[in-house]
Design an enzyme around this catalytic site. Structure first.
Site: not given
Ligand SMILES: [Cu+2]
Length: 159
Positions: A74, A76
């Site tokens: 996802f 970051f």
């Protein structure tokens, strides 16, 4: 019909190369079993957090020295962020994305995948050497892309 000798030679060379190409493709497909990817594992990208096994990302022991690492990517980061595996463990990574396209690369190994939302991509690696291994995102995924990484610690106890 008159045909110069050099033209006959080149037509023959072209025919031989074409036959070798078809033979290579046929051997690859019918003898070595190379086929296009099929039967992809798909999930609803909007429900990653509630779809097993990605509702509880992490390591699952599946053999004496074998683990499934169910992971999410996802912006970051990766879930989980740290994996602890014993030396000599074979780890089967199963990774999917919660949002956009990410990368999943462990430098120094053969593990290098594109992680698309809605698809589960898999790769395996046996960690024979103790140490810290990095998991990197190698697909630009946004402003925090350079911070997107996780760690595999080989040599600790499996968690
Ligand atoms: Cu990225």
């Amino acid at each position: 019909m008159y045909m110069p000798r050099s033209e006959k030679v080149w037509i023959t060379i072209g025919g031989v190369v074409l036959a070798a190409f078809f033979a290579t493709v046929a051997i690859d497909a019918f003898v070595m079993g190379a086929t296009p990817p099929s039967d992809p594992k798909m999930i609803d990208p909007a429900k990653v957090s509630t779809t097993p096994p990605f509702d509880k990302p992490g390591l699952v022991q599946v053999g004496p020295k074998e683990y499934d690492a169910n992971m999410t990517a996802f912006t970051f980061g990766f879930g989980p962020n740290v994996l602890n595996v014993p030396v000599g463990a074979k780890v089967n990574f199963h990774v999917t994305s919660k949002d956009v396209v990410h990368g999943f690369e462990i430098p120094g190994t053969d593990v290098n995948m594109m992680i698309d939302p809605g698809f589960v991509n898999s790769a395996s690696h046996t960690f024979d050497k103790p140490g810290k291994y990095l998991i990197l995102c190698n697909e630009y995924c946004g402003a925090g892309h350079q911070l997107m990484m996780a760690t595999i610690i080989v040599g600790g106890d499996a968690k």
